[in-house]
Design a protein around this motif. Structure first.
Motif, mmCIF file in Angstrom:
data_model
loop_
_atom_site.group_PDB
_atom_site.id
_atom_site.type_symbol
_atom_site.label_atom_id
_atom_site.label_comp_id
_atom_site.label_asym_id
_atom_site.label_seq_id
_atom_site.Cartn_x
_atom_site.Cartn_y
_atom_site.Cartn_z
ATOM 1 N N ALA A 23 -33.959 6.865 27.982
ATOM 2 C CA ALA A 23 -34.659 6.633 29.241
ATOM 3 C C ALA A 23 -33.951 5.542 30.038
ATOM 4 C CB ALA A 23 -36.105 6.223 28.969
ATOM 5 N N PRO A 24 -33.962 5.644 31.360
ATOM 6 C CA PRO A 24 -33.384 4.558 32.167
ATOM 7 C C PRO A 24 -34.190 3.274 31.983
ATOM 8 C CG PRO A 24 -34.566 6.131 33.562
ATOM 9 C CD PRO A 24 -34.510 6.738 32.205
ATOM 10 N N VAL A 25 -33.496 2.161 31.914
ATOM 11 C CA VAL A 25 -34.150 0.875 31.664
ATOM 12 C C VAL A 25 -33.859 -0.057 32.829
ATOM 13 C CG1 VAL A 25 -34.490 -1.002 30.015
ATOM 14 C CG2 VAL A 25 -33.768 1.247 29.197
ATOM 15 N N ASP A 40 -25.715 -2.463 14.297
ATOM 16 C CA ASP A 40 -27.115 -2.277 13.906
ATOM 17 C C ASP A 40 -27.805 -1.379 14.924
ATOM 18 O OD1 ASP A 40 -26.771 -3.969 11.745
ATOM 19 O OD2 ASP A 40 -27.419 -5.748 12.850
ATOM 20 N N MET A 41 -28.440 -0.315 14.433
ATOM 21 C CA MET A 41 -29.146 0.617 15.304
ATOM 22 C C MET A 41 -30.611 0.222 15.391
ATOM 23 S SD MET A 41 -26.647 2.547 16.151
ATOM 24 C CE MET A 41 -27.492 3.902 16.978
ATOM 25 N N LYS A 42 -31.085 -0.023 16.602
ATOM 26 C CA LYS A 42 -32.464 -0.423 16.844
ATOM 27 C C LYS A 42 -33.084 0.520 17.871
ATOM 28 C CE LYS A 42 -32.290 -4.256 14.338
ATOM 29 N NZ LYS A 42 -33.144 -4.510 13.153
ATOM 30 N N THR A 43 -34.404 0.405 18.028
ATOM 31 C CA THR A 43 -35.107 1.141 19.070
ATOM 32 C C THR A 43 -35.893 0.158 19.921
ATOM 33 O OG1 THR A 43 -37.119 1.496 17.761
ATOM 34 C CG2 THR A 43 -35.350 3.136 17.535
ATOM 35 N N VAL A 44 -36.333 0.616 21.055
ATOM 36 C CA VAL A 44 -37.132 -0.237 21.939
ATOM 37 C C VAL A 44 -38.414 -0.666 21.240
ATOM 38 C CG1 VAL A 44 -38.396 -0.302 24.119
ATOM 39 C CG2 VAL A 44 -36.163 0.805 24.018
ATOM 40 N N PRO A 68 -40.795 2.690 33.865
ATOM 41 C CA PRO A 68 -40.228 2.238 35.144
ATOM 42 C C PRO A 68 -41.296 1.734 36.104
ATOM 43 C CG PRO A 68 -40.213 4.639 35.004
ATOM 44 C CD PRO A 68 -40.608 4.138 33.651
ATOM 45 N N ARG A 69 -40.963 0.691 36.829
ATOM 46 C CA ARG A 69 -41.843 0.149 37.866
ATOM 47 C C ARG A 69 -41.431 0.637 39.248
ATOM 48 N NH1 ARG A 69 -43.971 -5.469 36.337
ATOM 49 N NH2 ARG A 69 -43.944 -5.471 34.062
ATOM 50 N N LEU A 70 -40.240 1.219 39.317
ATOM 51 C CA LEU A 70 -39.718 1.719 40.582
ATOM 52 C C LEU A 70 -39.537 3.223 40.514
ATOM 53 C CD1 LEU A 70 -36.897 -0.940 41.149
ATOM 54 C CD2 LEU A 70 -39.223 -1.001 42.050
#
Length: 250
Positions: free
Chosen positions: A90-92, A201-205, A214-216
């Motif tokens: 997802a775009p961040v 190291d592989m992580k997730t949000v 998204p706020r925009l």
């Protein structure tokens, strides 16, 4: 001192950006991607600090799709020690990036965070400032020179309108890099091979508990209009007349 360097995967600066036919965004299909050029400067500065004995470990962080591992590997080949990828398709937005980086900073406890002043895909120029605010750290933006002092502070020379400004900041510090800070090195073949064995190291949000909704809303994306052909004028008076009555700049 540990140095944390966020890096972003963007469309290569040599590629002509194409807009999707429906105007919903930029077409990324079969497009060459690379590390954001300002982030390359950040990685180079961190490596130079280690070579000067000011830093002991360089940790790269990227937030994006699985392919962003390639971006981290590029920095590892330049000389960084290890990487962390927070995987998301997802775009961040910059605020969410800053919140994720804040959580990583709290876990890694670096003494310095160096990141590019902006990414060439969105040109937001916000993440570094937001991260410093969330952490409550000093910030040196648009840095063109960095010098550490014996009293635990750093002198940062930054570019401002009309000249240069040098500020003295207490550590820990968030630094955003400008083009004139350094010239990034090319990774050698032996270092490229070594980078394949360096850990990522592989992580997730979700590991950091950050809401990246998204706020925009992007209403539309359009290409800039084609540049119109110029006209030849016969005299200065005619030029002034056109600038005043047609271009409206006088």
């Amino acid at each position: 001192m540990k140095v944390l360097v966020p890096v972003k995967r963007v469309i290569d600066y040599n590629v002509k950006v194409r807009v999707k036919p429906d105007g919903s965004g930029v077409d990324l299909a079969n497009v060459k991607m690379s590390m954001n050029p300002f982030d390359e400067i950040s990685v180079e500065e961190a490596i130079r600090l280690r070579e000067a004995g000011k830093a002991e470990e360089i940790v790269l962080v990227s937030i994006g799709p699985k392919q962003a591992q390639e971006t981290i590997r590029t920095g590892l080949a330049m000389g960084a020690d290890r990487g962390i990828l927070v995987e998301t398709d997802a775009p961040v937005e910059p605020l969410a990036v800053a919140k994720i980086l804040k959580a990583i900073v709290e876990a890694e406890e670096p003494g310095l965070v160096i990141l590019g002043k902006q990414a060439i895909d969105d040109d937001s120029n916000q993440t570094g400032q937001m991260l410093a605010a969330l952490l409550g750290w000093a910030q040196g933006t648009f840095a063109s020179k960095l010098e550490f002092k014996d009293d635990g502070t750093a002198d940062v020379t930054r570019e401002i309108d009309g000249g240069l400004q040098t500020i003295n900041l207490k550590m820990p510090l968030v630094l955003t890099t400008d083009l004139r800070l350094n010239e990034p090195r090319y990774a050698s073949l032996p270092n490229i091979m070594k980078a394949k064995k360096k850990p990522i190291d592989m992580k997730t949000v979700d590991d950091y508990g950050v809401d990246i909704a998204p706020r925009l809303e992007v209403v539309s994306t359009v290409e800039p209009p084609a540049r119109e052909a110029g006209v030849r004028v016969e005299s200065v008076a005619e030029l002034v007349d056109k600038l005043k009555n047609e271009a409206g700049v006088l």
